[in-house]
Design a protein around this motif. Structure first.
Motif, PDB file in Angstrom:
ATOM      1  N   ASN A  79      48.727  41.670  32.583  1.00  0.00           N
ATOM      2  CA  ASN A  79      49.329  43.114  32.331  1.00  0.00           C
ATOM      3  C   ASN A  79      50.801  43.126  31.572  1.00  0.00           C
ATOM      4  OD1 ASN A  79      47.330  44.218  33.965  1.00  0.00           O
ATOM      5  ND2 ASN A  79      48.353  43.691  35.902  1.00  0.00           N
ATOM      6  N   SER A  80      50.938  41.854  30.822  1.00  0.00           N
ATOM      7  CA  SER A  80      52.210  41.831  30.327  1.00  0.00           C
ATOM      8  C   SER A  80      52.029  42.152  28.752  1.00  0.00           C
ATOM      9  CB  SER A  80      52.697  40.506  30.208  1.00  0.00           C
ATOM     10  OG  SER A  80      51.745  39.719  29.373  1.00  0.00           O
ATOM     11  N   THR A  81      53.255  42.659  28.154  1.00  0.00           N
ATOM     12  CA  THR A  81      53.080  43.106  26.714  1.00  0.00           C
ATOM     13  C   THR A  81      52.742  42.059  25.865  1.00  0.00           C
ATOM     14  OG1 THR A  81      55.002  44.787  27.045  1.00  0.00           O
ATOM     15  CG2 THR A  81      54.593  44.379  25.051  1.00  0.00           C
ATOM     16  N   TRP A  82      53.242  41.056  26.086  1.00  0.00           N
ATOM     17  CA  TRP A  82      52.883  39.775  24.984  1.00  0.00           C
ATOM     18  C   TRP A  82      51.381  39.507  25.034  1.00  0.00           C
ATOM     19  CZ3 TRP A  82      51.053  35.283  27.057  1.00  0.00           C
ATOM     20  CH2 TRP A  82      51.443  35.025  28.492  1.00  0.00           C
ATOM     21  N   LEU A  83      50.839  39.383  26.293  1.00  0.00           N
ATOM     22  CA  LEU A  83      49.396  39.111  26.365  1.00  0.00           C
ATOM     23  C   LEU A  83      48.587  40.363  25.630  1.00  0.00           C
ATOM     24  CD1 LEU A  83      47.256  37.171  27.241  1.00  0.00           C
ATOM     25  CD2 LEU A  83      47.110  38.097  29.406  1.00  0.00           C
ATOM     26  N   GLY A  84      49.009  41.549  25.773  1.00  0.00           N
ATOM     27  CA  GLY A  84      48.288  42.789  25.181  1.00  0.00           C
ATOM     28  C   GLY A  84      48.479  42.730  23.741  1.00  0.00           C
ATOM     29  N   ILE A  85      49.612  42.329  23.253  1.00  0.00           N
ATOM     30  CA  ILE A  85      49.618  42.099  21.701  1.00  0.00           C
ATOM     31  C   ILE A  85      48.724  41.160  21.112  1.00  0.00           C
ATOM     32  CG2 ILE A  85      51.267  41.328  19.775  1.00  0.00           C
ATOM     33  CD1 ILE A  85      53.701  42.579  21.393  1.00  0.00           C
ATOM     34  N   GLY A  86      48.649  39.880  22.039  1.00  0.00           N
ATOM     35  CA  GLY A  86      47.601  38.922  21.613  1.00  0.00           C
ATOM     36  C   GLY A  86      46.207  39.526  21.571  1.00  0.00           C
ATOM     37  N   TYR A  87      45.934  40.067  22.627  1.00  0.00           N
ATOM     38  CA  TYR A  87      44.522  40.625  22.750  1.00  0.00           C
ATOM     39  C   TYR A  87      44.338  41.704  21.431  1.00  0.00           C
ATOM     40  CZ  TYR A  87      42.491  38.598  26.933  1.00  0.00           C
ATOM     41  OH  TYR A  87      41.820  37.887  27.873  1.00  0.00           O
ATOM     42  N   LEU A  88      45.200  42.662  21.322  1.00  0.00           N
ATOM     43  CA  LEU A  88      45.135  43.503  20.051  1.00  0.00           C
ATOM     44  C   LEU A  88      44.933  42.879  18.813  1.00  0.00           C
ATOM     45  CD1 LEU A  88      45.251  46.401  19.425  1.00  0.00           C
ATOM     46  CD2 LEU A  88      47.613  46.269  19.001  1.00  0.00           C
ATOM     47  N   VAL A  89      45.815  42.024  18.669  1.00  0.00           N
ATOM     48  CA  VAL A  89      45.759  41.426  17.135  1.00  0.00           C
ATOM     49  C   VAL A  89      44.348  40.516  17.357  1.00  0.00           C
ATOM     50  CG1 VAL A  89      46.706  39.584  15.788  1.00  0.00           C
ATOM     51  CG2 VAL A  89      48.081  41.110  16.700  1.00  0.00           C
ATOM     52  N   GLY A  90      43.916  39.912  18.159  1.00  0.00           N
ATOM     53  CA  GLY A  90      42.786  38.878  18.255  1.00  0.00           C
ATOM     54  C   GLY A  90      41.403  40.048  18.123  1.00  0.00           C
ATOM     55  N   ASP A  91      41.347  41.116  18.993  1.00  0.00           N
ATOM     56  CA  ASP A  91      40.090  41.937  18.873  1.00  0.00           C
ATOM     57  C   ASP A  91      40.069  42.908  17.751  1.00  0.00           C
ATOM     58  OD1 ASP A  91      39.485  40.665  21.108  1.00  0.00           O
ATOM     59  OD2 ASP A  91      39.946  42.275  22.606  1.00  0.00           O
ATOM     60  N   ALA A  92      41.256  43.392  17.270  1.00  0.00           N
ATOM     61  CA  ALA A  92      41.251  44.281  16.070  1.00  0.00           C
ATOM     62  C   ALA A  92      40.995  43.079  14.850  1.00  0.00           C
ATOM     63  CB  ALA A  92      42.655  45.132  15.849  1.00  0.00           C
ATOM     64  N   GLY A  93      41.655  42.278  14.755  1.00  0.00           N
ATOM     65  CA  GLY A  93      41.278  41.058  13.945  1.00  0.00           C
ATOM     66  C   GLY A  93      39.822  41.009  13.573  1.00  0.00           C
ATOM     67  N   PHE A  94      39.012  40.989  14.819  1.00  0.00           N
ATOM     68  CA  PHE A  94      37.714  40.538  14.480  1.00  0.00           C
ATOM     69  C   PHE A  94      37.023  41.736  13.581  1.00  0.00           C
ATOM     70  CE2 PHE A  94      33.174  41.454  15.880  1.00  0.00           C
ATOM     71  CZ  PHE A  94      32.605  40.064  15.720  1.00  0.00           C
ATOM     72  N   VAL A  95      37.467  43.048  13.774  1.00  0.00           N
ATOM     73  CA  VAL A  95      36.920  44.143  13.156  1.00  0.00           C
ATOM     74  C   VAL A  95      37.312  43.890  11.638  1.00  0.00           C
ATOM     75  CG1 VAL A  95      36.781  46.618  12.581  1.00  0.00           C
ATOM     76  CG2 VAL A  95      36.895  45.652  14.898  1.00  0.00           C
ATOM     77  N   LEU A  96      38.621  43.659  11.318  1.00  0.00           N
ATOM     78  CA  LEU A  96      39.238  43.536   9.868  1.00  0.00           C
ATOM     79  C   LEU A  96      38.458  42.173   9.391  1.00  0.00           C
ATOM     80  CD1 LEU A  96      43.161  44.137  10.715  1.00  0.00           C
ATOM     81  CD2 LEU A  96      41.360  45.586   9.422  1.00  0.00           C
ATOM     82  N   LEU A  97      38.258  41.188   9.926  1.00  0.00           N
ATOM     83  CA  LEU A  97      37.500  40.102   9.221  1.00  0.00           C
ATOM     84  C   LEU A  97      36.322  40.294   8.944  1.00  0.00           C
ATOM     85  CD1 LEU A  97      39.108  37.073  11.289  1.00  0.00           C
ATOM     86  CD2 LEU A  97      39.939  38.072   9.075  1.00  0.00           C
TER      87      LEU A  97
END
Lengths: 144, 147
Positions: A79-97
């Motif tokens: 539930n931390s912000t830094w982990l949320g950023i990691g998940y966001l970049v990881g998962d949104a990155g899948f669509v972008l890639l």
């Protein structure tokens, strides 16, 4: 401190995650540099398409699966912000890639069209910056 | 960690473009890819300095990490080995780039000599070996044997 106190059973997951993330960042940068310069050297389009398919995607899978495995073992950062950023970049990155890889293949097959490779350059540029932000968030863990 | 990202990310960047260069035949194309690789060399060099400076600082500053820890000693030895291998491989690749630049200026025709130098086993072993040693350093920093 957390790195020192971490149980040994978390190590392999963390190693795979960090290795995947670093290779993903380097491979994305390679695709970006080639995409930006393809107007002068059109044969670089093939290098971009191959890099996205054979380096960026496998590295993304290693980074994402390693991260999910590590997160399933470790309660740190829940539930931390830094982990949320990691998940966001990881998962949104899948669509972008996925979009970038498809457009990279289109750019090779339809050399008369310039918009696909230009879009790939924009996507890889945005994703490269997002990866740097995620790296800062995951390693610096601001707010925790 | 920024230093580690610069080293491993730079190594991935350089490795990908080196493999791409192996698949090209025209010297001018190989020159373009080798010039891009120089970006990776700068990133790796900066990363090597950052990991050494901040790594030594952390070992000196943290009470629970000792200079006598096995993983600290091994990491320092491997840091030197990685630099030595990468430096030797880099010097040989620089010679290959210079040959490619000369051939590109002299008509840009295919060259058996350039092809052989691109696939030189010692050069490839030095460069890829350096990357593997850096991955081993990352493993040491995570597993910390002897801690």
């Amino acid at each position: 401190m957390l790195a020192i106190l971490r149980p040994d059973s978390w190590n392999l997951a963390l190693f795979l995650h960090v290795l995947g993330a670093t290779v993903l960042t380097g491979a994305t940068a390679a695709a970006l540099v080639c995409a930006v310069n393809e107007a002068r050297w059109p044969w670089l389009r093939l290098v971009v398409a191959r890099t996205l398919l054979l380096a960026v995607f496998p590295a993304w899978i290693l980074m994402r699966l390693g991260g999910a495995w590590e997160d399933s073992k470790s309660p740190i950062g829940d539930n931390s912000t830094w982990l949320g950023i990691g998940y966001l970049v990881g998962d949104a990155g899948f669509v972008l890639l996925i979009v970038a890889t498809i457009l990279g293949a289109v750019a090779v097959r339809r050399p008369q069209r310039t918009w696909p490779i230009r879009t790939v350059a924009v996507i890889t540029g945005v994703y490269f910056v997002a990866l740097l932000v995620a790296m800062f968030a995951m390693t610096g863990k601001p707010g925790s | 960690m920024t230093g580690v990202f610069l080293i491993l990310g730079g190594a991935a960047f350089g490795g990908i473009l080196n493999v791409a260069a192996l698949r090209r035949e025209r010297p001018s194309e190989i020159v373009v890819l080798f010039r891009f690789v120089r970006i990776a060399v700068r990133a790796i060099s900066l990363g090597m300095v950052l990991t050494l400076v901040f790594g030594l600082w952390l070992v000196g500053d943290l009470d629970f990490v000792k200079w006598s820890n096995t993983w600290v000693i091994l990491a320092l030895i491997l840091w030197v080995v990685a630099n030595a291998l990468g430096g030797a491989g880099g010097r040989r690749e620089k010679e290959t780039r210079k040959l490619a630049e000369r051939l590109a200026a002299e008509g840009d025709g295919r060259s058996a000599e350039l092809r052989a130098r691109m696939r030189d086993r010692l050069t490839l072993a030095l460069s890829w070996g350096s990357g593997i040693v850096v991955i081993a350093i990352l493993a040491l920093m995570i597993w910390k044997p002897g801690h």
